[in-house]
Structure formats: C-alpha cells, structure tokens
Design a protein around this motif. Structure first.
Motif, mmCIF file in Angstrom:
data_model
loop_
_atom_site.group_PDB
_atom_site.id
_atom_site.type_symbol
_atom_site.label_atom_id
_atom_site.label_comp_id
_atom_site.label_asym_id
_atom_site.label_seq_id
_atom_site.Cartn_x
_atom_site.Cartn_y
_atom_site.Cartn_z
ATOM 1 N N TYR A 105 -0.799 2.229 2.029
ATOM 2 C CA TYR A 105 0.295 1.270 1.893
ATOM 3 C C TYR A 105 1.508 1.982 1.293
ATOM 4 O O TYR A 105 1.350 2.819 0.400
ATOM 5 C CB TYR A 105 -0.101 0.131 0.942
ATOM 6 C CG TYR A 105 -0.807 -1.022 1.614
ATOM 7 C CD1 TYR A 105 -0.076 -2.028 2.231
ATOM 8 C CD2 TYR A 105 -2.185 -1.109 1.616
ATOM 9 C CE1 TYR A 105 -0.715 -3.089 2.841
ATOM 10 C CE2 TYR A 105 -2.829 -2.169 2.228
ATOM 11 C CZ TYR A 105 -2.088 -3.152 2.836
ATOM 12 O OH TYR A 105 -2.717 -4.201 3.437
ATOM 13 N N ALA A 162 -5.447 0.241 -2.247
ATOM 14 C CA ALA A 162 -4.265 0.010 -1.408
ATOM 15 C C ALA A 162 -3.453 1.300 -1.267
ATOM 16 O O ALA A 162 -2.993 1.638 -0.174
ATOM 17 C CB ALA A 162 -3.407 -1.102 -2.005
ATOM 18 N N ARG A 219 -8.187 -11.242 1.008
ATOM 19 C CA ARG A 219 -8.376 -11.060 2.441
ATOM 20 C C ARG A 219 -9.852 -11.254 2.777
ATOM 21 O O ARG A 219 -10.718 -10.882 2.003
ATOM 22 C CB ARG A 219 -7.972 -9.637 2.825
ATOM 23 C CG ARG A 219 -6.514 -9.345 2.542
ATOM 24 C CD ARG A 219 -5.831 -8.887 3.809
ATOM 25 N NE ARG A 219 -4.394 -8.785 3.615
ATOM 26 C CZ ARG A 219 -3.772 -7.629 3.442
ATOM 27 N NH1 ARG A 219 -4.467 -6.512 3.440
ATOM 28 N NH2 ARG A 219 -2.476 -7.607 3.293
ATOM 29 N N THR A 263 -7.683 -3.178 7.553
ATOM 30 C CA THR A 263 -6.474 -2.864 6.775
ATOM 31 C C THR A 263 -5.657 -1.733 7.407
ATOM 32 O O THR A 263 -4.463 -1.890 7.674
ATOM 33 C CB THR A 263 -6.853 -2.464 5.338
ATOM 34 O OG1 THR A 263 -7.513 -3.558 4.729
ATOM 35 C CG2 THR A 263 -5.619 -2.113 4.520
ATOM 36 N N ARG A 300 -14.311 -0.375 6.015
ATOM 37 C CA ARG A 300 -12.852 -0.355 5.933
ATOM 38 C C ARG A 300 -12.332 1.090 6.004
ATOM 39 O O ARG A 300 -11.326 1.366 6.655
ATOM 40 C CB ARG A 300 -12.413 -1.009 4.614
ATOM 41 C CG ARG A 300 -10.924 -1.050 4.419
ATOM 42 C CD ARG A 300 -10.522 -1.836 3.195
ATOM 43 N NE ARG A 300 -10.937 -1.200 1.956
ATOM 44 C CZ ARG A 300 -10.546 -1.588 0.745
ATOM 45 N NH1 ARG A 300 -9.773 -2.635 0.610
ATOM 46 N NH2 ARG A 300 -10.957 -0.959 -0.325
ATOM 47 N N GLU A 321 -10.460 -9.001 7.639
ATOM 48 C CA GLU A 321 -9.110 -8.510 7.357
ATOM 49 C C GLU A 321 -9.153 -7.260 6.488
ATOM 50 O O GLU A 321 -8.343 -6.345 6.656
ATOM 51 C CB GLU A 321 -8.289 -9.601 6.650
ATOM 52 C CG GLU A 321 -7.959 -10.785 7.539
ATOM 53 C CD GLU A 321 -7.452 -11.984 6.752
ATOM 54 O OE1 GLU A 321 -6.871 -12.877 7.372
ATOM 55 O OE2 GLU A 321 -7.659 -12.051 5.523
ATOM 56 N N ASN A 322 -10.096 -7.227 5.557
ATOM 57 C CA ASN A 322 -10.245 -6.026 4.742
ATOM 58 C C ASN A 322 -10.580 -4.819 5.607
ATOM 59 O O ASN A 322 -9.992 -3.752 5.440
ATOM 60 C CB ASN A 322 -11.353 -6.228 3.694
ATOM 61 C CG ASN A 322 -10.813 -6.673 2.356
ATOM 62 O OD1 ASN A 322 -10.221 -5.885 1.623
ATOM 63 N ND2 ASN A 322 -10.983 -7.945 2.057
#
Lengths: 417, 218
Positions: B119, B114, A114, A122, A172, A118-119
C-alpha cells in the motif's frame, strides 16, 4: 517481474511455468544509533537459489527479522545490496517491489474490516485486477490452503480461529503469485498441533509451487524441518553458518552453532533421514505352515539369531528364535513372537529408532506398501547411518516434502496381518 | 404546572426553533469535524505537530462560552459567525483527540501487513486505517454533538435570532414562566438523545465487521 535478461535465472521458471526468484545478500549491514531499535545486521552475504526455502534462524536479537524486512524494504540497509533475480531492490519503486513479494507475519495482520475473500485479494486489487479475476483467485487460493471458499469467503477475520487466520495470511501473500515470499515466524503464534499441521501443509504447497522463500524462526527444529538451506545467525547480526540442514547438524561451523542446534543434533540428523535406500539386512525368512527346509541352517548361519516367519504373501508374522526352529517339518506360526515394529521406506530414522527402542528390539522390519518384507533395519545399521551422515536421504528438504504428503509411516508392531 | 394551551399555541415557533437548533449544531459539528480531521491526519502523519495542536484545542475549550460570545460580537457582530465560531472551536478538542486515538488504535500488525503488501502511505491511511478508526471517530462525533446541542441554547444570549431551543429557555427565565423553560429544555434533551442514537446506527452500518466480533469460528 524481476526477470533480467542478462541474468541467467532460467532456473526460476520451470516447465510448469511457476516462477521463483534468486535472492542474493551482498555484504548487507544495518546499524542503528539507538540501542533500543531493531537488531542490527553485520555484513551478511549469502545466496538463496530460486525455488528453495531458506530459513533464517537464531536467538532473539540476532537480526533475522531485520534481514528479512530489508528485502521488501520495510527496513533500509545501511550498507550492501540485496538482489532479487539480479536486480538491486534499492533501485525499485518501493510499493511496486512489495506487491511482487509475498509477506506473512506472525500476528498475520489480516484486515479486520475486510472479509476473508477481500483480504486474500488485497494485492490483486492494488494491482488493478478485474473483480472477476479477483474472485477466481480468491477461490483458488482458499482451496489451496484448505479453506472451503463457499464457507469462508464472506467471513470476517474475527470469525476465524488462529490457524484459519494464518492460512488466510498465507493465501493473501500468495495472491499475486509472487516469485519470492518472506515469512516472519508465520507459525509461532499457534498451538503446537496446529503448527505441525500448518508446517506440513506449507511443505505440501511449496512442493507444488516451488517459490523462493525466506523464512524466519527462532526454533531450530522448525528451521531443520522447513529449510533447504539454513542461515544460523547470532547476536550482532553475524551469519554463523549457511548450509543445508544436514550439514549444519553434521558439521556445526562454530561452538555457537553447535550449542544452538543442541546436544541432540545427532537425533535431529536422524529425523532428516529416511530409511529410503539404506542397505537393509536380508532377513532369513520361512513361510508359516510350509516345510521348514533348510531354514534352520540359514538362520544359524546368519548373525541375527532369529528366523522371521512370513505368510504366503510375504507379510511378516513374527520372530522365531534360532533354537526354536525345528530341524524339519512344518513351521508353526503360533510359535512366532510378534515383536518388531513395521517400518516403511519413508519412515525417518529418528522414528525408526524411537519405535525400536520402544519395542525393545534390535531390528525393525522394513515392508513395502503392500506390507511385504523388504529386509531388516538393525540398530547397527542405524548407528552406521548416523555416523556416515544420512546415507538414506535424498536431499533433505525435497525428500521430507515428498514424504510429508504421505500419512505417518509407522505401523503397530508386527502381529498377524 | 405546564400550560399546555401555551404549548399548543406555539407549536409553529417550536418547530422553527428545533430546526434552527439542528442547523446550528450540524454546522458546528460539520465544520469542526472537517477542521479536526485535517489537523488529526496531519498529527498522525507528523507526530511532532500533535502536542501543540492538542494543547491549543485544550486551551480554547477552557474559555468560558459567554466570554467568547461577548468578545466575538465586537468582531463579527450579530452574524451567525458569532454563534458558530465558539461552537466549532469547542468541538475541536474532542474530535481531534478521538480521531488521532482512532488511528493510533489500528493494530500495529495490520499496519505492518498493509505496508508489506505494498500500500502507498495514503492508500493505507484511507483504505485500511480510516475504516478501522471509524468506531472512535464516531464516538468523538457523538460526544461533540451532544455537547454542542447543549451549547447551542447559550447562543441565545447573542440575540433572539440564535439560540435554537435556548430561546425558550432564556425568555422563560426572564419571564419566570416555567412552561416556556420546559418547552426549551425537554426537546433539547430529546434532540441530543436522537442524534446520539443516529450516530450509533451510522456506526453499525459503517462497521459491519464489528458486529461479528467474538463469534466463534465454525
């Protein structure tokens, strides 16, 4: 968010509308059957007030990272509760919980596939923000962490330096404006110069955003610099001491803490304190090129055996030993010895001491922003401040943060301005 | 040595056989990929199932292809299944291993980030881990395709209606006619190279970030 109407957390949202959450560990434990697993944690209890930085520090294997990861439930505790703004995290839906908590790790973990933009977005994307909102947020955050959005937004992580990556990681984590941030050794993987810069920028951003932050490090100097509160942990996941940095340094709760903070804790304390409101020794001054008047009498009456020559604007020119002060006539500035370092109110006591030792003098000249003499800081006063416990500090973290915004207060030793 | 007039007379059937060759390969690799992907995802999410799956795929790969075709004729007759089942089974060992390796190769800190960002486990698998596994998955597809293109020639032993370019190789062999063997072998090699190149192009398109790796930061 975490706000629970029954819990008095109004402190979490100040007049500017920024939000922060209180975090409370209640008898939190984590034990493992296997010996090779992550470090265990034993009956951890402490409360981090909204808007403050709490640093978990300790040697490796002390359970500090385990403690951090139990807050966003990357690790589940085996006992006790963790409350964020009064709500037990164990009762929250785990992905929703994590989206409300910023998370920064040492290796950053940017998504290589990414772009930077985009990072950064998130979590907003996971929360279903519109493209337009995401784009605006990315611009705002990249600007906040000091990366020009136009230059960086479309790059991939592989095209960034280590320091730039960590900035993107912080941006982020901040993307969805979380009331709580977890930072696991965020600056440990970059070189010392970059680390120092990132730390200072972090303090600047934190002064602006006032998030609640749990910060893990193994570096006691970083803990003292970054924390409003420091939780010193020791092997086995025990909390050895939980206190503001100055108190950890002044009154280590155990031999372990004393050893961990190091033999130079006296110096470390000086680094937490600024000249600030310390009582200054009033210098006996005379204006160069003007009649000396009673300067000789005043200088002899003063315990400090030097007369300070200043210019007509009040800026220091140098010293004149008492014996060289003429009984009358004009004070000649050519006689002045330009010796002492110039200090400002924001100079830390440690820097002041260091400059005074380097210049081999007994006093530094404290000047105001215009360079006019305010008074003298003597070695004696430094020692007294060290013993008394930082008379000049106005709340460690806060004072430090305010001052971090200014350029280093040190100036070259006094010479003709 | 090569009878060019024979070649010129058989361009139509050559084109038919090239297409058949591609079709047999595409079905085998496509079906093999779908099966392998499912088994690999299962293995990634439930580690315990991976060793038996990998072992089974490995054992299947050791069965001689001629034996498998012969055995299958008694079950599936002269249908396309007799050709495709062995071709598909032979792709599994390569594809499963490469797909699992692709997921295993995702850096631990990326997975941790993540998870920490919130996520869901499936969201992470599709949006973070799968894109990063693409290079190894495509490496598996390249290997599987090239090896399948070779194996398709052998399906000609089942009947004349299979074999793709292998049809020319087998009849050329029986007739001791070198030209026909070349007409089967050379396009088969070119086909393998072309498919390999196509996958390399596909990978470049799917992983634009990889092209930038190592470029110095400004």
């Amino acid at each position: 968010m975490f706000a629970d109407p029954k819990v008095p957390s109004s402190a979490g949202r100040d007049a500017t509308g920024m939000c922060a959450a209180t975090v409370e560990f209640r008898h939190v434990s984590k034990s493992y059957d296997r010996r090779d697993g992550p470090a265990a944690v034993d009956d951890l209890t402490f409360t981090v007030p909204a808007g403050s930085v709490c640093v978990l520090v300790g040697p490796s294997g002390c359970g500090k990272t385990t403690s951090l990861k139990m807050v966003n439930r990357l690790i589940e505790p085996t006992g006790g509760q963790i409350l964020v703004d009064g709500t037990d995290v164990a009762g929250e839906e785990v992905t929703a919980l994590r989206r409300r908590i910023g998370y920064v790790i040492q290796q950053v973990g940017l998504f290589p596939h990414r772009t930077v933009g985009e990072n950064v977005t998130t979590v907003p994307r996971l929360l279903g923000w519109s493209r337009e909102q995401q784009r605006e947020r990315a611009e705002e955050l990249l600007g906040l962490v000091g990366l020009d959005p136009a230059r960086y937004r479309d790059r991939y992580p592989a095209q960034l330096s280590g320091g730039e990556r960590q900035r993107v990681g912080v941006a982020r984590a901040l993307a969805a404006d979380p009331p709580l941030m977890l930072m696991d050794e965020p600056f440990a993987a970059v070189d010392p110069i970059v680390r120092e810069r990132l730390q200072n920028e972090f303090l600047r951003i934190q002064a602006e955003l006032a998030k609640t932050i749990l910060f893990v490090t193994h570096d006691i100097d970083e803990a003292i610099k970054m924390g409003d509160l420091v939780a010193v942990m020791q092997a086995g996941g025990h909390l050895a001491q939980f206190a503001p940095p100055d108190e950890i340094l002044a009154r280590p709760a155990s031999d372990f803490v004393a050893r961990f903070v190091g033999a130079d804790r006296g110096l470390k304390r000086l680094s937490l304190s600024r000249i600030g409101a310390l009582p200054l020794h009033q210098a006996v001054t005379a204006v160069a090129g003007e009649p000396v008047g009673d300067a000789r009498q005043r200088s002899l009456a003063d315990p400090f055996p030097f007369l300070l020559l200043i210019d007509r604007a009040g800026r220091p020119l140098g010293w004149l030993p008492d014996r060289d002060v003429p009984a009358d006539g004009i004070v000649d500035e050519r006689l002045a010895i330009p010796a002492s370092p110039l200090l400002e109110r924001e100079t830390t006591l440690k820097d002041a001491l260091s400059m005074m030792i380097a210049a081999d003098v007994q006093a530094g000249i404290v000047v105001d922003p215009a360079g006019r003499v305010l008074g003298l800081l003597t070695m004696e006063a430094l020692g007294a401040a060290g013993r008394a416990g930082a008379a000049g500090r106005a709340g460690a973290g806060a004072a430090l943060r305010r001052a971090e915004r200014r350029p280093a207060a040190a100036r070259p030793p006094a010479a003709a301005p | 040595m090569i009878d060019w007039s024979w070649v010129a007379d058989h361009l139509g059937v050559l084109a038919f056989r090239v297409l058949q060759h591609l079709e047999l390969t595409a079905i085998a690799v496509g079906a093999g990929f779908v099966i392998s992907f499912g088994l690999a995802i299962w293995s990634v999410r439930r580690r315990a199932v991976y060793p038996p799956i990998a072992a089974l795929a490995g054992i299947l790969y050791t069965i001689p292809s001629l034996a498998m075709f012969a055995a299958l004729i008694s079950v599936t007759g002269f249908s396309v299944l007799t050709a495709e089942i062995p071709l598909i089974l032979y792709t599994l060992v390569i594809l499963i291993r490469n797909i699992v390796a692709g997921f295993d190769g995702v850096p631990a800190e990326v997975v941790e980030a993540a998870r920490g960002m919130g996520y869901t486990s499936w969201g992470r698998l599709w949006r973070v881990e799968l894109p990063l596994a693409v290079p190894l998955i495509i490496a598996g597809l390249r290997l599987a395709s090239v090896s399948t293109i070779g194996l398709v020639t052998i399906t000609g032993v089942i009947s004349d209606s299979f074999g793709g370019l292998g049809y020319f190789i087998l009849t050329g062999y029986h007739l001791q006619f070198a030209t026909e063997i070349y007409v089967g072998a050379v396009p088969s090699i070119l086909l393998a190279v072309a498919v390999d190149v196509a996958f390399v192009r596909l990978q470049a398109r799917l992983t634009p970030w990889a092209a930038t790796r190592g470029v110095a930061a400004g």
